[in-house]
Every structure is written in C-alpha cells, then in structure tokens.
Motif scaffolding. Structure first.
Motif: not given
Length: 132
Positions: A28-39
């Motif tokens: 969840l946080v990797g795909s929203t708050i801390f998402a990078d350019k590659t997602f």
C-alpha cells in the motif's frame, strides 16, 4: 510489488495474519505514499516501518507523503527529468484549491452538507476539457 502480492496471498491463505498485514501495508505505501517512478518497486527499508503494527497508527503518514512528494518535485525540476515520482494527489488537490480556474467545482458540492467529506471531492473532471 508482484512479489509482495504473492507473499500477501501466501500468508493470508496460511492464516499468518501478521505477515500478510505487513506485506499488504508495504504494498500500500509502496504504491501510494512512497511510490517511485516505475510503480513496480518498493524499497526494503520501508519494511522497518511495520515492525510494530500497533505503532503504525501513530506515524505521521501525511508528513511522510509531503516530504516524499517534495523530494520528487525537486528531482522533477531538473531539465533532464521527464516524469514526476511519488503520490501526486496532494499536489493536485493543492493546485485545485489555490488555482480555482484549473478545474471546475462539482455541481453537487454543497459545503454545509459535505463538511465531513475530503476536500478533493469538491472538483469534478471531464476527459479532455480543461478550463484555464
């Protein structure tokens, strides 16, 4: 992200709820708050945030989102950068709040009735139409 999803499904099926919760929250946080350019990637260092699942609710997630977005905005201001990373929704809400001609207010928005709803619900969008 795909590996995290597989891990989440595996631990959920095994009723290992703590591990499944950690995998889900990291997704969840990797795909929203801390998402990078590659997602598609999440840095492993964020896993430390979920050591104590009871303590996660006391974190300042909004401040973390703003700091991450601010860092990505700094990167995006460079000439060589072609894409903004991070979670752009707070930036979009701020733009609509302070530049009201960018989007139109929703027709069904009544501030007195909707005071408990998020501010982002004030605007409505139509594909291909932008009022500037």
């Amino acid at each position: 992200m795909e590996w995290l999803y597989d891990l989440f499904v595996h631990h959920r099926a095994a009723s290992a709820w703590t591990y499944a919760t950690r995998a889900y929250l990291l997704m969840l946080v990797g795909s929203t708050i801390f998402a990078d350019k590659t997602f598609t990637l999440v840095e492993a260092r964020y896993l430390l945030l979920f050591r104590d699942l009871d303590g996660c609710s006391r974190y300042s997630w909004g401040a973390a989102a703003l700091v991450t977005l601010y860092r990505y905005l700094g990167d995006a201001s460079m000439y060589s950068c072609k894409q903004l990373g991070g979670y752009p929704t707070p930036l979009q809400c701020w733009i609509h709040e302070y530049f009201p001609t960018v989007g139109k207010r929703g027709e069904n928005w009544k501030p007195a009735e909707n005071c408990g709803l998020p501010r982002a619900m004030r605007w409505s969008y139509r594909q291909g139409v932008l009022k500037v």
